[in-house]
Design a protein around this motif. Structure first.
Motif, PDB file in Angstrom:
ATOM      1  N   PRO A  10     -21.881 -73.510  74.856  1.00 44.38           N
ATOM      2  CA  PRO A  10     -21.545 -72.106  75.086  1.00 44.38           C
ATOM      3  C   PRO A  10     -22.740 -71.289  75.575  1.00 44.38           C
ATOM      4  O   PRO A  10     -23.883 -71.748  75.542  1.00 44.38           O
ATOM      5  CB  PRO A  10     -21.090 -71.632  73.708  1.00 44.38           C
ATOM      6  CG  PRO A  10     -21.743 -72.541  72.746  1.00 44.38           C
ATOM      7  CD  PRO A  10     -21.927 -73.857  73.442  1.00 44.38           C
ATOM      8  N   ASP A  11     -22.456 -70.084  76.007  1.00 41.87           N
ATOM      9  CA  ASP A  11     -23.481 -69.140  76.425  1.00 41.87           C
ATOM     10  C   ASP A  11     -24.255 -68.649  75.196  1.00 41.87           C
ATOM     11  O   ASP A  11     -23.837 -68.867  74.057  1.00 41.87           O
ATOM     12  CB  ASP A  11     -22.816 -67.955  77.133  1.00 41.87           C
ATOM     13  CG  ASP A  11     -23.759 -67.152  78.003  1.00 41.87           C
ATOM     14  OD1 ASP A  11     -24.957 -67.479  78.059  1.00 41.87           O
ATOM     15  OD2 ASP A  11     -23.284 -66.191  78.641  1.00 41.87           O
ATOM     16  N   MET A  13     -25.493 -66.281  72.311  1.00 39.24           N
ATOM     17  CA  MET A  13     -24.754 -65.358  71.450  1.00 39.24           C
ATOM     18  C   MET A  13     -23.265 -65.703  71.368  1.00 39.24           C
ATOM     19  O   MET A  13     -22.460 -64.870  70.981  1.00 39.24           O
ATOM     20  CB  MET A  13     -24.928 -63.910  71.913  1.00 39.24           C
ATOM     21  CG  MET A  13     -26.378 -63.454  71.998  1.00 39.24           C
ATOM     22  SD  MET A  13     -27.252 -63.541  70.430  1.00 39.24           S
ATOM     23  CE  MET A  13     -26.472 -62.244  69.534  1.00 39.24           C
ATOM     24  N   CYS A  14     -22.893 -66.920  71.741  1.00 38.46           N
ATOM     25  CA  CYS A  14     -21.511 -67.380  71.641  1.00 38.46           C
ATOM     26  C   CYS A  14     -21.477 -68.615  70.751  1.00 38.46           C
ATOM     27  O   CYS A  14     -22.502 -69.215  70.468  1.00 38.46           O
ATOM     28  CB  CYS A  14     -20.950 -67.733  73.020  1.00 38.46           C
ATOM     29  SG  CYS A  14     -20.801 -66.321  74.119  1.00 38.46           S
ATOM     30  N   ASP A  15     -20.291 -68.980  70.319  1.00 36.34           N
ATOM     31  CA  ASP A  15     -20.139 -70.182  69.513  1.00 36.34           C
ATOM     32  C   ASP A  15     -18.883 -70.926  69.968  1.00 36.34           C
ATOM     33  O   ASP A  15     -18.381 -70.675  71.066  1.00 36.34           O
ATOM     34  CB  ASP A  15     -20.113 -69.843  68.016  1.00 36.34           C
ATOM     35  CG  ASP A  15     -18.997 -68.873  67.640  1.00 36.34           C
ATOM     36  OD1 ASP A  15     -18.033 -68.721  68.420  1.00 36.34           O
ATOM     37  OD2 ASP A  15     -19.092 -68.265  66.564  1.00 36.34           O
ATOM     38  N   ALA A  16     -18.379 -71.792  69.131  1.00 34.80           N
ATOM     39  CA  ALA A  16     -17.235 -72.628  69.498  1.00 34.80           C
ATOM     40  C   ALA A  16     -16.002 -71.815  69.883  1.00 34.80           C
ATOM     41  O   ALA A  16     -15.154 -72.305  70.634  1.00 34.80           O
ATOM     42  CB  ALA A  16     -16.896 -73.576  68.350  1.00 34.80           C
ATOM     43  N   ARG A  17     -15.909 -70.573  69.403  1.00 38.37           N
ATOM     44  CA  ARG A  17     -14.731 -69.748  69.737  1.00 38.37           C
ATOM     45  C   ARG A  17     -14.598 -69.527  71.246  1.00 38.37           C
ATOM     46  O   ARG A  17     -13.488 -69.353  71.742  1.00 38.37           O
ATOM     47  CB  ARG A  17     -14.801 -68.407  69.017  1.00 38.37           C
ATOM     48  CG  ARG A  17     -14.631 -68.552  67.500  1.00 38.37           C
ATOM     49  CD  ARG A  17     -14.840 -67.252  66.804  1.00 38.37           C
ATOM     50  NE  ARG A  17     -16.269 -66.921  66.884  1.00 38.37           N
ATOM     51  CZ  ARG A  17     -16.814 -65.833  66.355  1.00 38.37           C
ATOM     52  NH1 ARG A  17     -16.056 -64.949  65.733  1.00 38.37           N
ATOM     53  NH2 ARG A  17     -18.105 -65.624  66.448  1.00 38.37           N
ATOM     54  N   VAL A  34     -19.390 -79.289  70.067  1.00 39.77           N
ATOM     55  CA  VAL A  34     -20.006 -78.065  70.559  1.00 39.77           C
ATOM     56  C   VAL A  34     -21.500 -78.174  70.299  1.00 39.77           C
ATOM     57  O   VAL A  34     -21.939 -78.305  69.157  1.00 39.77           O
ATOM     58  CB  VAL A  34     -19.417 -76.823  69.867  1.00 39.77           C
ATOM     59  CG1 VAL A  34     -20.081 -75.553  70.392  1.00 39.77           C
ATOM     60  CG2 VAL A  34     -17.914 -76.764  70.076  1.00 39.77           C
ATOM     61  N   PRO A  36     -25.342 -77.047  69.876  1.00 38.26           N
ATOM     62  CA  PRO A  36     -26.011 -75.846  69.354  1.00 38.26           C
ATOM     63  C   PRO A  36     -27.118 -75.367  70.306  1.00 38.26           C
ATOM     64  O   PRO A  36     -28.275 -75.726  70.144  1.00 38.26           O
ATOM     65  CB  PRO A  36     -26.590 -76.329  68.022  1.00 38.26           C
ATOM     66  CG  PRO A  36     -26.862 -77.778  68.244  1.00 38.26           C
ATOM     67  CD  PRO A  36     -25.805 -78.259  69.197  1.00 38.26           C
ATOM     68  N   HIS A  38     -28.462 -72.592  70.508  1.00 37.06           N
ATOM     69  CA  HIS A  38     -29.345 -71.586  69.899  1.00 37.06           C
ATOM     70  C   HIS A  38     -30.528 -72.208  69.154  1.00 37.06           C
ATOM     71  O   HIS A  38     -31.408 -71.481  68.706  1.00 37.06           O
ATOM     72  CB  HIS A  38     -28.538 -70.700  68.956  1.00 37.06           C
ATOM     73  CG  HIS A  38     -27.942 -71.456  67.810  1.00 37.06           C
ATOM     74  ND1 HIS A  38     -26.808 -72.231  67.960  1.00 37.06           N
ATOM     75  CD2 HIS A  38     -28.325 -71.580  66.527  1.00 37.06           C
ATOM     76  CE1 HIS A  38     -26.526 -72.784  66.795  1.00 37.06           C
ATOM     77  NE2 HIS A  38     -27.426 -72.415  65.915  1.00 37.06           N
ATOM     78  N   GLY A  66     -25.486 -72.078  78.446  1.00 39.39           N
ATOM     79  CA  GLY A  66     -25.082 -73.457  78.179  1.00 39.39           C
ATOM     80  C   GLY A  66     -25.021 -74.280  79.454  1.00 39.39           C
ATOM     81  O   GLY A  66     -25.291 -75.478  79.458  1.00 39.39           O
TER      82      GLY A  66
END
Length: 82
Positions: A10-11, A13-17, A34, A36, A38, A66
């Motif tokens: 992910p980008d 400040m984003c997570d699996a959502r 997913v 990590p 970060h 990402g």
């Protein structure tokens, strides 16, 4: 059908959502992980850490930052991209 596991990145400040619909739709046919993005201070460090966690062979998808990590991963792991 035996599909390669999928690693999604992910980008910032984003997570699996961010990938929830894709994870829901694709996880019936393949493992989905997913990464990590970060963890780490440099793109190379993050890519290396994700490569250590990922299966030997995998499909890759990145969004935003990402995607930058995915490009670095593909340079490191260029032997068997899918």
């Amino acid at each position: 059908m035996n599909l390669d596991p999928l690693v999604v990145l992910p980008d910032m400040m984003c997570d699996a959502r961010l990938f929830a619909p894709q994870i829901d739709g694709l996880s019936h046919d393949r493992a989905v992980m997913v990464g990590p993005v970060h963890l780490g201070e440099r793109v190379e460090e993050i890519a290396s850490m994700i490569l250590d966690m990922a299966p030997h062979r995998f499909a890759l998808c990145g969004h935003g930052f990402g995607g930058t990590v995915a490009l670095e991963l593909s340079l490191i792991h260029i032997s068997e991209p899918t």
